[in-house]
Structure formats: C-alpha cells, structure tokens
Enzyme design. Structure first.
Site, PDB file in Angstrom:
ATOM      1  N   THR A 150     -69.846  73.682  93.575  1.00 56.80           N
ATOM      2  CA  THR A 150     -69.812  75.087  93.203  1.00 56.80           C
ATOM      3  C   THR A 150     -68.920  75.275  91.978  1.00 56.80           C
ATOM      4  O   THR A 150     -68.438  74.305  91.379  1.00 56.80           O
ATOM      5  CB  THR A 150     -69.423  75.959  94.423  1.00 56.80           C
ATOM      6  OG1 THR A 150     -69.569  77.321  94.065  1.00 56.80           O
ATOM      7  CG2 THR A 150     -68.009  75.700  94.916  1.00 56.80           C
ATOM      8  N   LYS A 191     -70.701  72.945  88.334  1.00 61.14           N
ATOM      9  CA  LYS A 191     -72.151  72.743  88.441  1.00 61.14           C
ATOM     10  C   LYS A 191     -72.751  72.030  87.222  1.00 61.14           C
ATOM     11  O   LYS A 191     -73.727  71.297  87.355  1.00 61.14           O
ATOM     12  CB  LYS A 191     -72.864  74.081  88.660  1.00 61.14           C
ATOM     13  CG  LYS A 191     -72.597  74.661  90.043  1.00 61.14           C
ATOM     14  CD  LYS A 191     -73.369  75.935  90.281  1.00 61.14           C
ATOM     15  CE  LYS A 191     -73.170  76.405  91.708  1.00 61.14           C
ATOM     16  NZ  LYS A 191     -74.094  77.462  92.086  1.00 61.14           N
ATOM     17  N   ASN A 245     -76.271  71.900  92.395  1.00 65.46           N
ATOM     18  CA  ASN A 245     -75.443  72.383  93.502  1.00 65.46           C
ATOM     19  C   ASN A 245     -75.467  71.462  94.708  1.00 65.46           C
ATOM     20  O   ASN A 245     -74.806  71.748  95.703  1.00 65.46           O
ATOM     21  CB  ASN A 245     -75.794  73.829  93.886  1.00 65.46           C
ATOM     22  CG  ASN A 245     -76.856  73.918  94.949  1.00 65.46           C
ATOM     23  OD1 ASN A 245     -77.788  73.112  94.976  1.00 65.46           O
ATOM     24  ND2 ASN A 245     -76.721  74.886  95.829  1.00 65.46           N
ATOM     25  N   ASP A 299     -80.233  76.517  94.629  1.00 67.77           N
ATOM     26  CA  ASP A 299     -79.908  77.952  94.631  1.00 67.77           C
ATOM     27  C   ASP A 299     -81.161  78.822  94.502  1.00 67.77           C
ATOM     28  O   ASP A 299     -81.331  79.793  95.238  1.00 67.77           O
ATOM     29  CB  ASP A 299     -78.947  78.271  93.483  1.00 67.77           C
ATOM     30  CG  ASP A 299     -77.529  77.779  93.759  1.00 67.77           C
ATOM     31  OD1 ASP A 299     -77.155  77.699  94.938  1.00 67.77           O
ATOM     32  OD2 ASP A 299     -76.816  77.471  92.799  1.00 67.77           O
ATOM     33  N   GLY A 357     -79.471  89.375  83.828  1.00 66.55           N
ATOM     34  CA  GLY A 357     -78.544  88.285  83.539  1.00 66.55           C
ATOM     35  C   GLY A 357     -79.299  87.079  83.024  1.00 66.55           C
ATOM     36  O   GLY A 357     -80.489  86.899  83.316  1.00 66.55           O
ATOM     37  N   ALA A 358     -78.605  86.263  82.239  1.00 63.98           N
ATOM     38  CA  ALA A 358     -79.250  85.079  81.653  1.00 63.98           C
ATOM     39  C   ALA A 358     -78.328  83.868  81.713  1.00 63.98           C
ATOM     40  O   ALA A 358     -78.392  82.984  80.868  1.00 63.98           O
ATOM     41  CB  ALA A 358     -79.650  85.376  80.213  1.00 63.98           C
ATOM     42  N   GLY A 359     -77.476  83.828  82.736  1.00 65.02           N
ATOM     43  CA  GLY A 359     -76.561  82.698  82.899  1.00 65.02           C
ATOM     44  C   GLY A 359     -77.124  81.657  83.852  1.00 65.02           C
ATOM     45  O   GLY A 359     -78.336  81.559  84.055  1.00 65.02           O
ATOM     46  N   GLY A 396     -76.537  88.327  98.709  1.00 65.63           N
ATOM     47  CA  GLY A 396     -76.945  86.931  98.666  1.00 65.63           C
ATOM     48  C   GLY A 396     -76.545  86.081  99.860  1.00 65.63           C
ATOM     49  O   GLY A 396     -76.586  84.852  99.767  1.00 65.63           O
TER      50      GLY A 396
HETATM   51  P1  ATR Z   1     -73.521  82.519  86.212  1.00 62.62           P
HETATM   52  O1  ATR Z   1     -73.450  81.033  86.044  1.00 62.62           O
HETATM   53  O2  ATR Z   1     -72.930  83.031  87.497  1.00 62.62           O
HETATM   54  O3  ATR Z   1     -74.877  83.093  85.954  1.00 62.62           O
HETATM   55  P2  ATR Z   1     -72.583  83.096  83.567  1.00 62.62           P
HETATM   56  O4  ATR Z   1     -73.344  81.951  83.060  1.00 62.62           O
HETATM   57  O5  ATR Z   1     -71.181  83.300  83.086  1.00 62.62           O
HETATM   58  O6  ATR Z   1     -72.485  83.098  85.132  1.00 62.62           O
HETATM   59  O7  ATR Z   1     -73.441  84.408  83.281  1.00 62.62           O
HETATM   60  C1  ATR Z   1     -72.947  85.675  83.596  1.00 62.62           C
HETATM   61  C2  ATR Z   1     -74.047  86.697  83.327  1.00 62.62           C
HETATM   62  O8  ATR Z   1     -73.552  87.996  83.684  1.00 62.62           O
HETATM   63  C3  ATR Z   1     -74.477  86.776  81.886  1.00 62.62           C
HETATM   64  O9  ATR Z   1     -75.848  87.065  81.836  1.00 62.62           O
HETATM   65  C4  ATR Z   1     -73.647  87.962  81.368  1.00 62.62           C
HETATM   66  O10 ATR Z   1     -74.190  88.602  80.247  1.00 62.62           O
HETATM   67  P3  ATR Z   1     -73.891  88.045  78.761  1.00 62.62           P
HETATM   68  O11 ATR Z   1     -74.755  86.839  78.577  1.00 62.62           O
HETATM   69  O12 ATR Z   1     -74.261  89.171  77.861  1.00 62.62           O
HETATM   70  O13 ATR Z   1     -72.429  87.712  78.731  1.00 62.62           O
HETATM   71  C5  ATR Z   1     -73.712  88.859  82.557  1.00 62.62           C
HETATM   72  N1  ATR Z   1     -72.639  89.867  82.576  1.00 62.62           N
HETATM   73  C6  ATR Z   1     -71.331  89.683  82.834  1.00 62.62           C
HETATM   74  N2  ATR Z   1     -70.654  90.854  82.792  1.00 62.62           N
HETATM   75  C7  ATR Z   1     -71.568  91.817  82.469  1.00 62.62           C
HETATM   76  C8  ATR Z   1     -71.501  93.236  82.266  1.00 62.62           C
HETATM   77  N3  ATR Z   1     -70.342  93.910  82.388  1.00 62.62           N
HETATM   78  N4  ATR Z   1     -72.638  93.884  81.979  1.00 62.62           N
HETATM   79  C9  ATR Z   1     -73.820  93.233  81.843  1.00 62.62           C
HETATM   80  N5  ATR Z   1     -73.948  91.891  82.033  1.00 62.62           N
HETATM   81  C10 ATR Z   1     -72.841  91.197  82.332  1.00 62.62           C
END
Ligand code: ATR
Length: 273
Positions: A62, A66, A87, A102, A127-129, A239
C-alpha cells in the site's frame, strides 16, 4: 507449517488487511500468519527481500510503495503493467509475481455486492492518479457505453487516454467539459475523500438512479458523497467493499481458495452518516 504473508506500507497502523486476511484464513481453514510491516521510506526493497528470506510467501503493498513494488517485480501481470502499480506480490521459486487487484475489487463490489451492472452504462471516473489507472481496465472489460475521466489537471486525464488507447476508448478532460453530460455510475478516485476537499463536479453529472461511489473507505460521508446526496442521489457507497474484494482476489491468488466476502464486508462497514 504456517505460511507467512504481510501488508507493507508507511504508515501502516491503520491497515485493516491483517484482520481481513485472518478472517478469510479462519473461514477457509488456511494455516497462514498475516502481519503489518511499516516499511522504511528508503528501504522498501530491502524489507521485501528480508521478508522473502525469512520464508514470506506473499505481500500486499500500500501507499507509498505501489510504484516501487512494480519496479521490483520480475513477473508483473497485465493488471500491474497497465496500472504501473502493484498491490499484491507472490514469492515463488525466486520470482516476484505482481498483480494489481484494486480495480477488480472495485468492479466486483459494484456489480456483485451493490448489484449495479456496468455493461452499457455511462461511467465517470473523477481523478487521474493511481487509483484511476488501476480501475480503467477492469471497468472497460465490463463493456460500459462510455468511460469518461475528469481531472482537475486535464492533461493528466488526456495522458491516460493515450496510455490506455490499445485497451479502452476514454473520454478525457476537465470537470468544466462535462457540462450537460449525465452518468449512471460516478466514481471518486481522487484523494478528496481523504483531504475532505470539494470536487468541482456539477450536480447535473448524476443521472436519475445513479450510483455515487467513493473509493476511500471509513471516512463516512465525504464531500463527494455529500455532493451526490445534495444532487438527489440515493445510491451511495464507500470503498469498504472494494477493500475486502481486492483482499479476496489476493487471497485466492495465494491460496487457491475463494473466501466469502459478505461477512467481512459487514464487519467493517461503517454507516455513511
Ligand atoms: P492516487 O494514487 O490515490 O490516485 P494521486 O496519484 O496523488 O493519488 O492522485 C490524486 C488525484 O486526486 C489526482 O487526480 C488529483 O488531481 P490532479 O491530477 O489535478 O492533482 C486529484 N485531486 C486531489 N485533490 C483534489 C482537489 N482538491 N480537487 C480535485 N481533484 C483533486
């Protein structure tokens, strides 16, 4: 002999994985020991190697390891390769096999536990992370009508469209580009569930009867779920089911036995209030 497994992360004190896997082991009569290991931030690889040397058979991985887990894998499965993150690890014959369960856990929770079929549906992932990366392929395999990805930083969403071009057709952009669009399933894969920040998501994004799903668990009504409720959405979930379902996939991969997830989900479900 008792087989050894562990979850590694930093911090790790909050992890429910030892309790979940112990419950699975008890229910299926498997003789395993499952512990939590706080990996030093600069010593992930060495910690995994020491665990293998001590007879460890597998690990869950985790935050924040990862991506590093992907780097040390000798045999990453497609789920891990496409997500670029891992994971679950299995140690066998000197090899390190790697999976990312996941996304599959998420899909199993939505379809089997919540009873929402993704086939033919319009799905929005916010989101795109890393969480989104893991979810795309398992969702695409269910043949939804559309997978849209909205992100605060639109370019990051466009990057996913390119990365996954061979596997899924994605509609990507910023939240402002969703004007007039409605979705049957809206997933919050941003970290706003943890930071308690609002998403710039219009109330009109939720189609009548939509499911709003927060990938974070145990945080009660997050800002995203509150936004969904304010938009009239009555089907909301966090989740916890995804957590237990991904654990079940790893358990089956390691042990060859499928545990029943329902009693464990029930045990860890916190009312969304
Ligand atoms: P994880 O691995 O958990 O997906 P990450 O890779 O850090 O974490 O991605 C976090 C996601 O949350 C990203 O899509 C981020 O948007 P950005 O790419 O623009 O940074 C999104 N995120 C975090 N805080 C946010 C906020 N206040 N409003 C909108 N999106 C947010």
């Amino acid at each position: 002999m008792t087989d050894r497994y562990a979850v590694i992360g930093n911090p790790i004190g909050h992890s429910k994985s030892p309790l979940i896997h112990s419950a699975f082991a008890q229910a299926t009569g498997q003789d395993i020991e499952y512990t939590a290991i706080e990996g030093p931030l600069d010593g992930f690889k060495a910690t995994v190697e020491a665990f293998i040397a001590a007879g460890g058979r597998g690990m869950n991985v985790t935050i924040p390891f990862k991506l590093q887990a992907f780097e040390i894998a000798t045999d990453p499965m497609e789920s891990a390769r496409l997500a670029g993150a891992v994971n679950a690890l299995k140690f066998e014959g000197g090899r390190i096999h790697a999976q990312n369960f996941d996304g599959l856990g998420l899909v199993n929770d939505i379809q089997r536990n919540l009873g929402v079929s993704l086939a033919g549906k319009r799905v929005l992932i916010c989101g795109a992370g890393g969480a989104t990366r893991g979810a795309i392929l398992p969702i695409a395999m269910q043949k939804p009508a559309l997978i849209a990805i909205a992100n605060r930083t639109a370019d990051k969403a466009h990057g996913l469209k390119r990365d996954f071009a061979a596997h899924a057709t994605l509609q990507t952009g910023g939240y402002d580009e969703l004007v007039g669009e409605r979705f049957d399933v809206v997933l919050n894969a941003t970290s706003t569930g943890l930071s308690q920040a609002d998403l710039p998501l219009a109330a009109s994004a939720f189609a009548p009867g939509a499911l709003a799903y927060e990938l974070v668990y145990g945080k009660g009504l997050t800002p995203f779920l509150k936004q969904a409720q304010a938009a009239g959405v009555t089907r909301i979930a966090d989740g916890v089911g995804m957590l237990v379902e991904q654990a079940a996939e790893a358990f089956e991969w390691w042990r060859g036995v499928r545990p029943d997830t329902q009693p464990v989900i029930a045990r860890f479900t916190v009312p969304l209030v």
